[in-house]
Scaffold this motif. Structure first.
Motif, PDB file in Angstrom:
ATOM      1  N   THR A 237       0.815  -1.220   0.000  1.00 25.64           N
ATOM      2  CA  THR A 237       0.000   0.000   0.000  1.00 25.64           C
ATOM      3  C   THR A 237       0.845   1.264   0.000  1.00 25.64           C
ATOM      4  O   THR A 237       0.583   2.201  -0.772  1.00 25.64           O
ATOM      5  N   ASP A 370      -0.441   4.223  10.811  1.00 19.19           N
ATOM      6  CA  ASP A 370      -0.843   2.881  10.369  1.00 19.19           C
ATOM      7  C   ASP A 370      -0.201   1.871  11.316  1.00 19.19           C
ATOM      8  O   ASP A 370       0.838   1.271  11.017  1.00 19.19           O
ATOM      9  N   SER A 393      -3.920  -7.790  14.927  1.00 18.75           N
ATOM     10  CA  SER A 393      -4.601  -6.931  13.953  1.00 18.75           C
ATOM     11  C   SER A 393      -4.897  -7.734  12.693  1.00 18.75           C
ATOM     12  O   SER A 393      -4.235  -8.732  12.388  1.00 18.75           O
ATOM     13  N   GLY A 396      -6.805  -5.325   6.049  1.00 21.00           N
ATOM     14  CA  GLY A 396      -8.003  -4.636   5.601  1.00 21.00           C
ATOM     15  C   GLY A 396      -8.684  -3.779   6.636  1.00 21.00           C
ATOM     16  O   GLY A 396      -9.809  -3.296   6.409  1.00 21.00           O
ATOM     17  N   GLU A 397      -8.054  -3.539   7.781  1.00 22.14           N
ATOM     18  CA  GLU A 397      -8.658  -2.706   8.807  1.00 22.14           C
ATOM     19  C   GLU A 397      -8.760  -1.253   8.336  1.00 22.14           C
ATOM     20  O   GLU A 397      -7.999  -0.802   7.469  1.00 22.14           O
ATOM     21  N   SER A 398      -9.683  -0.514   8.929  1.00 22.52           N
ATOM     22  CA  SER A 398      -9.884   0.885   8.566  1.00 22.52           C
ATOM     23  C   SER A 398      -8.718   1.740   9.033  1.00 22.52           C
ATOM     24  O   SER A 398      -8.014   1.408  10.004  1.00 22.52           O
ATOM     25  N   GLY A 399      -8.532   2.869   8.376  1.00 21.69           N
ATOM     26  CA  GLY A 399      -7.506   3.812   8.785  1.00 21.69           C
ATOM     27  C   GLY A 399      -7.737   4.319  10.190  1.00 21.69           C
ATOM     28  O   GLY A 399      -6.780   4.556  10.944  1.00 21.69           O
ATOM     29  N   GLU A 400      -8.987   4.478  10.584  1.00 26.34           N
ATOM     30  CA  GLU A 400      -9.284   4.967  11.926  1.00 26.34           C
ATOM     31  C   GLU A 400      -8.847   3.963  12.987  1.00 26.34           C
ATOM     32  O   GLU A 400      -8.281   4.336  14.028  1.00 26.34           O
ATOM     33  N   LEU A 401      -9.107   2.672  12.752  1.00 33.39           N
ATOM     34  CA  LEU A 401      -8.688   1.655  13.713  1.00 33.39           C
ATOM     35  C   LEU A 401      -7.170   1.600  13.803  1.00 33.39           C
ATOM     36  O   LEU A 401      -6.604   1.491  14.901  1.00 33.39           O
ATOM     37  N   ARG A 402      -6.499   1.686  12.659  1.00 36.97           N
ATOM     38  CA  ARG A 402      -5.029   1.671  12.682  1.00 36.97           C
ATOM     39  C   ARG A 402      -4.482   2.879  13.436  1.00 36.97           C
ATOM     40  O   ARG A 402      -3.475   2.789  14.140  1.00 36.97           O
ATOM     41  N   LYS A 403      -5.130   4.024  13.307  1.00 36.23           N
ATOM     42  CA  LYS A 403      -4.709   5.223  14.040  1.00 36.23           C
ATOM     43  C   LYS A 403      -4.872   4.998  15.543  1.00 36.23           C
ATOM     44  O   LYS A 403      -3.981   5.357  16.340  1.00 36.23           O
TER      45      LYS A 403
END
Length: 422
Positions: A237, A370, A393, A396-403
């Motif tokens: 990515t 990330d 983890s 494919g997790e959302s950017g918000e969850l990674r943050k």
């Protein structure tokens, strides 16, 4: 599972009750003595909890050669430009002033198990009733053909915090446009953090911003690694075409280096590189060998107490141990220190000892905000420290969850360093 600074200190402090305190020879007036060798996540935590919870009943001496301790955890974030080096440095002043730990800045150079003494490079001899060894790692001689410690300035390992980490980052920043960074990754088991694959990510982040046509080669003796799917997803990515990971199936374990020529040979193919980060196979810190408590590379321990299986008066913590299922991480060492502290205090003062329980989480940063993680809880069995359950983890997790995961790691860093140093 989300941790902030307060949660971390509260939950880990509740996990075990703690230890004691020794002084330089002749100064303890009959109190039991504990000497702790190594002031990292295991040793500093053990010294603090023994001194704090024994309330003066035990004399605690901490032997650590450096006056400022630079954490290996988060050192990769310094390489990536997310931290400055000063944020990784911690002093032992509070352990001495607030907890009464006798902090001795010297090298432990000998252990007499029969006399129960530790000899320091400066000539002092410290008696102990219990000894805690938490020396971290050293490297297996000859693990990477062409490399030894004399080559660490040309090809840094950066696997001990501080100057080596600064050197590696300076070398990366000085790479020519379009240059090549190579990493020789370690076999299992290895200290993590500073995890090799988070480091690859942070090097890629730095190069993407400063030298976007540069390339990264990773020669890896393993066919797979922790959080592999997460890292490979992230590399695809964020760093498309920049990272070439060469695993065991493609000759990643057949590697030699030439520090003078700055070349890396992988499965017979020689490549000229501009920077080479060599991370050799690892073993327990040398003082464990000197004490005679290793099985060759690592120190076998009982998970119930972290006592050496070769000497009941010695407890070994963290990266140096052969203990079972826990990874070699700062979180693990901190967790093990509290179990050892409780056991030592119980043995020396008769205080209560409860069944050993452990936990660990390892966070990694792939790119800006990330963050990913893996973790587990553990319990002691007669054979080993055994994993009870775990989490990781997902791709494919959302950017918000990674943050949120990344921010959680920041809270953990503040919490564990406070737990170590007060």
């Amino acid at each position: 599972m989300t941790l902030n600074r307060r949660d971390f200190i509260g939950t880990t402090a509740a996990a075990a009750s703690l230890l004691s305190a020794p002084m330089v020879q002749g100064a303890s007036h009959g109190r039991p003595k504990v000497v702790v060798v190594g002031g990292g996540a295991g040793g500093a935590t053990a010294a603090r909890y023994i001194a704090k919870d024994s309330k003066g009943e035990i004399d605690v001496t901490l032997v650590e050669p450096t006056r400022s301790y630079y954490t290996c955890f988060f050192s990769n974030l310094y390489i990536g430009g997310f931290r400055d080096i000063e944020s990784l440095a911690h002093s032992y002043g509070t352990l001495a002033s607030d907890y009464g730990v006798n902090v001795v800045h010297d090298w432990a150079v000998g252990i007499d198990r029969d006399a129960k003494t530790v000899t320091l490079a400066g000539g002092s001899v410290l008696p102990y009733d219990r000894l805690v060894l938490s020396p971290g790692i050293d490297f297996v001689d000859g693990a990477v053909e062409g490399w030894d410690l004399s080559a660490q300035n040309a090809m840094p390992h950066a696997y001990k915090g501080g100057s080596q980490t600064e050197l590696l980052k300076a070398q990366i920043m000085a790479m020519p446009e379009g240059g090549t960074f190579a990493m020789v990754a370690p076999p299992n088991p290895y200290r993590c953090p500073p995890g090799p694959y988070e480091r690859v990510s942070m090097v890629a982040h730095l190069l993407k911003a400063n030298n976007p046509t540069a390339k990264i080669i990773v020669a890896d003796p393993k066919a797979k690694f922790s959080k592999m799917a997460l890292f490979q997803e992230g590399w695809g990515t964020h760093y498309t075409g920049m990272i070439d990971w060469i695993g065991e199936d493609f000759g990643g374990g057949n590697v030699s280096v030439n520090p003078d020529a700055m070349t890396v040979t992988i499965d017979g193919e020689e490549t000229k590189v501009d920077v080479c980060n060599v991370i050799p196979a690892q073993k327990a810190g040398r003082i464990c060998e000197m004490a005679g408590v290793t099985d060759g590379n690592w120190a076998p321990v009982s998970g119930h107490t972290m006592q050496s299986r070769l000497d009941e008066n010695i407890h070994v913590l963290g990266d140096a141990t052969n203990q079972g299922d826990m990874p070699k991480s700062g979180f693990s060492a901190n967790s093990q220190a509290k179990v050892a502290a409780m056991a030592i205090r119980g043995a020396l003062t008769g205080s209560s000892v409860f069944p050993a329980k452990f936990s660990n989480t390892c966070w990694s940063l792939i790119d800006t905000e990330d963050g990913v993680k893996v973790g587990a809880t553990y319990e002691a069995t007669d054979e080993k420290i055994a994993k009870v359950d775990g989490f990781i983890s997902q791709t494919g997790e959302s950017g918000e969850l990674r943050k949120v995961t990344y921010e959680e790691s920041l809270g953990w860093y503040d919490g564990i360093t406070s737990d170590m140093f007060g």
